[in-house]
Scaffold this motif. Structure first.
Motif, mmCIF file in Angstrom:
data_model
loop_
_atom_site.group_PDB
_atom_site.id
_atom_site.type_symbol
_atom_site.label_atom_id
_atom_site.label_comp_id
_atom_site.label_asym_id
_atom_site.label_seq_id
_atom_site.Cartn_x
_atom_site.Cartn_y
_atom_site.Cartn_z
ATOM 1 N N ASP A 178 -10.107 -1.617 -1.807
ATOM 2 C CA ASP A 178 -10.886 -2.851 -1.824
ATOM 3 C C ASP A 178 -12.387 -2.595 -1.890
ATOM 4 O O ASP A 178 -13.156 -3.481 -2.264
ATOM 5 C CB ASP A 178 -10.577 -3.688 -0.574
ATOM 6 C CG ASP A 178 -9.259 -4.441 -0.682
ATOM 7 O OD1 ASP A 178 -8.918 -4.878 -1.793
ATOM 8 O OD2 ASP A 178 -8.568 -4.593 0.345
ATOM 9 N N PHE A 222 -11.578 -6.333 -9.659
ATOM 10 C CA PHE A 222 -12.415 -5.528 -8.770
ATOM 11 C C PHE A 222 -13.820 -5.390 -9.340
ATOM 12 O O PHE A 222 -14.811 -5.459 -8.600
ATOM 13 C CB PHE A 222 -11.807 -4.150 -8.546
ATOM 14 C CG PHE A 222 -12.689 -3.266 -7.706
ATOM 15 C CD1 PHE A 222 -12.703 -3.397 -6.332
ATOM 16 C CD2 PHE A 222 -13.544 -2.342 -8.292
ATOM 17 C CE1 PHE A 222 -13.543 -2.610 -5.554
ATOM 18 C CE2 PHE A 222 -14.382 -1.550 -7.527
ATOM 19 C CZ PHE A 222 -14.386 -1.695 -6.148
ATOM 20 N N ARG A 253 -17.568 -7.681 -2.302
ATOM 21 C CA ARG A 253 -16.711 -6.737 -1.597
ATOM 22 C C ARG A 253 -16.934 -6.843 -0.096
ATOM 23 O O ARG A 253 -18.032 -7.142 0.370
ATOM 24 C CB ARG A 253 -16.990 -5.315 -2.075
ATOM 25 C CG ARG A 253 -16.431 -5.010 -3.461
ATOM 26 C CD ARG A 253 -16.802 -3.621 -3.930
ATOM 27 N NE ARG A 253 -18.236 -3.482 -4.151
ATOM 28 C CZ ARG A 253 -18.828 -2.367 -4.554
ATOM 29 N NH1 ARG A 253 -18.090 -1.283 -4.777
ATOM 30 N NH2 ARG A 253 -20.121 -2.328 -4.751
ATOM 31 N N PRO A 279 -12.284 -4.260 5.001
ATOM 32 C CA PRO A 279 -11.233 -5.174 4.537
ATOM 33 C C PRO A 279 -10.091 -5.361 5.525
ATOM 34 O O PRO A 279 -9.616 -6.476 5.736
ATOM 35 C CB PRO A 279 -10.738 -4.505 3.248
ATOM 36 C CG PRO A 279 -11.884 -3.678 2.788
ATOM 37 C CD PRO A 279 -12.545 -3.188 4.026
ATOM 38 N N ASN A 321 -10.575 -10.031 -2.570
ATOM 39 C CA ASN A 321 -11.401 -8.953 -2.032
ATOM 40 C C ASN A 321 -10.816 -8.268 -0.796
ATOM 41 O O ASN A 321 -11.407 -7.318 -0.283
ATOM 42 C CB ASN A 321 -12.831 -9.434 -1.764
ATOM 43 C CG ASN A 321 -12.876 -10.671 -0.877
ATOM 44 O OD1 ASN A 321 -11.850 -11.233 -0.506
ATOM 45 N ND2 ASN A 321 -14.081 -11.106 -0.555
ATOM 46 N N VAL A 322 -9.658 -8.728 -0.303
ATOM 47 C CA VAL A 322 -8.935 -7.989 0.748
ATOM 48 C C VAL A 322 -7.463 -7.824 0.343
ATOM 49 O O VAL A 322 -6.616 -7.516 1.169
ATOM 50 C CB VAL A 322 -9.040 -8.693 2.117
ATOM 51 C CG1 VAL A 322 -10.478 -8.716 2.607
ATOM 52 C CG2 VAL A 322 -8.458 -10.108 2.060
ATOM 53 N N ARG A 323 -7.189 -8.000 -0.927
ATOM 54 C CA ARG A 323 -5.801 -8.021 -1.412
ATOM 55 C C ARG A 323 -5.126 -6.660 -1.308
ATOM 56 O O ARG A 323 -3.948 -6.566 -0.943
ATOM 57 C CB ARG A 323 -5.785 -8.500 -2.865
ATOM 58 C CG ARG A 323 -4.400 -8.745 -3.435
ATOM 59 C CD ARG A 323 -4.507 -9.254 -4.847
ATOM 60 N NE ARG A 323 -5.015 -10.620 -4.870
ATOM 61 C CZ ARG A 323 -5.673 -11.151 -5.889
ATOM 62 N NH1 ARG A 323 -5.934 -10.410 -6.964
ATOM 63 N NH2 ARG A 323 -6.069 -12.393 -5.846
ATOM 64 N N TYR A 324 -5.837 -5.602 -1.626
ATOM 65 C CA TYR A 324 -5.255 -4.262 -1.554
ATOM 66 C C TYR A 324 -4.844 -3.966 -0.112
ATOM 67 O O TYR A 324 -3.723 -3.527 0.164
ATOM 68 C CB TYR A 324 -6.273 -3.236 -2.054
ATOM 69 C CG TYR A 324 -5.707 -1.912 -2.522
ATOM 70 C CD1 TYR A 324 -4.669 -1.283 -1.850
ATOM 71 C CD2 TYR A 324 -6.230 -1.270 -3.647
ATOM 72 C CE1 TYR A 324 -4.167 -0.063 -2.286
ATOM 73 C CE2 TYR A 324 -5.723 -0.054 -4.092
ATOM 74 C CZ TYR A 324 -4.694 0.547 -3.407
ATOM 75 O OH TYR A 324 -4.189 1.748 -3.840
ATOM 76 N N SER A 325 -5.739 -4.226 0.826
ATOM 77 C CA SER A 325 -5.464 -3.942 2.238
ATOM 78 C C SER A 325 -4.344 -4.822 2.774
ATOM 79 O O SER A 325 -3.402 -4.340 3.412
ATOM 80 C CB SER A 325 -6.733 -4.140 3.072
ATOM 81 O OG SER A 325 -7.744 -3.241 2.698
#
Length: 441
Positions: free
Chosen positions: A84, A220, A229, A233, A367-371
């Protein structure tokens, strides 16, 4: 060619390159992961966890298998944070290398008779490292495909990396089955099982080359350009997305348990309880996995039309009912019955796993999707896949019947049904809609 048409062509080219990179990389990483799980049944219980009771040795081998699941949430937190903050692409290259090196090293470990307790300890440590790398793999691969994809077909776009699971399973079980076929029992235990692990070095090199040529996620890049960003995250996920995290975790628990019963424990059950030859048991799993290559994206595409929740719930309820017929069919020992049992079980699983990626990622802001997606996905693995083979073997050892195992699988699927029911439908959400939900400090 006009400028707009050139841009369209390049957009499609980059879209398919990102999707291809996600599929290949994920398949290679799951190859490493499943290779360990199947080898735990066929070799590790004899070589690293020797016991007079084969069931006990298998239980200990599955215990080391579970260590990888414990490491996965840690990897999700670490790599989700960097994914992120610094980008999806670099993180995916790193996770691929971690998985590859640890898998090759497993193929080089001396057995218990050579180095004693250092053998199972080293095996368990390397399994932990495998899980750590895989913890950051799934979220990044799914996001690269989804965020490069058509916003109107996010279910299909996100489902493509999901076929990495059956692809990895086919590669892992296929190579092990080949070694079983061309070696004697003694030769397989002496060196044959090591060959598929060492072959991982070649496969990882191919995957690395592909991933280095994939462009960064456009979402991203937009977040970075607009200064959106988030510094921490995972902290933002725990502070503002707790409900979504619980739903993401609960929705996958039953999916995970069903999968590991249908593709991993089934090998143990057929070979040790029903006394089916190992090649036959593995053939059943391989044929079912091959069908999933088509069914997973088909259900992902269906979720774009009908919605994530209806398709997901259909698979969960189907698996809940089918598990009652699954074990009686296995008990027959008849090849046709074995194939029907596993294929229908995996069909229900595909109906869950196809929309799972888009369902889970769409729960969280960009913006926090990966985490968020990675942690939810990997946390469920501790309560699902990590414990499923251990609990199944222990239940059979205690009661000497399949009924408690079926009850356990059904209970986990009920958790999935409740979790998916509580989630909002997200199939109509476009990338732009997700942007409006972004977390701001």
């Amino acid at each position: 060619m006009t400028s707009s048409r050139a841009e369209t062509f390049l957009s499609h080219k980059e879209r398919w390159r990102a999707t291809g990179g996600s599929i290949v990389g994920t398949a290679l990483e799951w190859y490493d992961f499943f290779l360990y799980g199947t080898a735990a049944t066929l070799a590790f219980n004899h070589l690293f966890f020797p016991s007079a009771d084969p069931l006990t040795g298998t239980l200990l081998a599955f215990g080391s298998f579970a260590v990888g699941f414990i490491a996965r949430p840690i990897g999700a937190i670490v790599f989700g944070n960097y994914g992120d903050r610094i980008g999806r692409k670099l993180v995916l290259v790193i996770t691929l290398m971690i998985m590859g090196v640890s898998t090759v090293l497993i193929g080089l470990i001396p057995d218990y008779n050579s180095i004693g307790l250092f053998a199972p300890i080293t095996l368990t440590v390397l399994r932990f490292i495998q899980g750590f790398g895989l913890g950051g793999e799934w979220g990044g691969a799914v996001l690269m495909s989804l965020e490069h994809g058509d916003p109107r077909r996010r279910g299909l776009a996100a489902s493509w990396p999901q076929i990495g699971v059956p692809l990895g399973l086919l590669l892992a079980n296929g190579t092990l089955a080949l070694m079983l076929a061309v070696t004697s029992d003694d030769a397989f235990l002496a060196w044959g099982w090591r060959v598929p692990f060492l072959l991982s070095a070649v496969l990882i090199a191919i995957g690395l080359w592909i991933r280095l040529h994939v462009t960064e996620s456009p979402e991203f890049e937009r977040l970075a350009a607009e200064g959106k960003r988030v510094k921490l995250p995972i902290v933002e996920v725990l502070r503002t997305q707790r409900r979504e995290l619980l739903i993401a975790t609960g929705s996958r628990i039953g999916t995970d348990v069903a999968f590991y019963i249908f593709v991993l424990f089934i090998v143990t059950y057929l070979t040790q309880m029903v006394k089916i030859p190992e090649p036959t048991a593995m053939l059943v799993v391989l044929l079912s996995a091959a069908a999933m290559l088509v069914l997973i994206p088909a259900f992902g595409a269906l979720s774009d039309k009908l919605g994530r929740r209806p398709v997901y719930l259909g698979g969960a309820v189907g698996a809940l009912v089918w598990v009652l017929a699954f074990f009686p069919l296995l008990e027959t020992g008849n090849l046709a019955s074995l194939l029907v049992a596993d294929f229908v079980g995996m069909l229900c699983w595909a109906a869950m796993y196809g929309p799972l990626a888009s369902f889970t990622t769409e729960l969280f802001p960009a913006n926090v999707r990966y985490s968020g997606a990675s942690l939810g996905f990997q946390l469920s693995g501790i309560f699902g896949g990590a414990l499923a083979p251990i609990i199944a073997v222990a239940l059979y050892g205690r009661f000497q019947t399949w009924i408690p195992i079926a009850v356990y699988v059904a209970a986990m699927l009920i958790i999935t049904v409740v979790s998916v029911t509580l989630a909002r439908e997200s199939s109509g959400h476009t990338s732009e809609a997700a942007i409006s939900q972004e977390v701001h400090l």
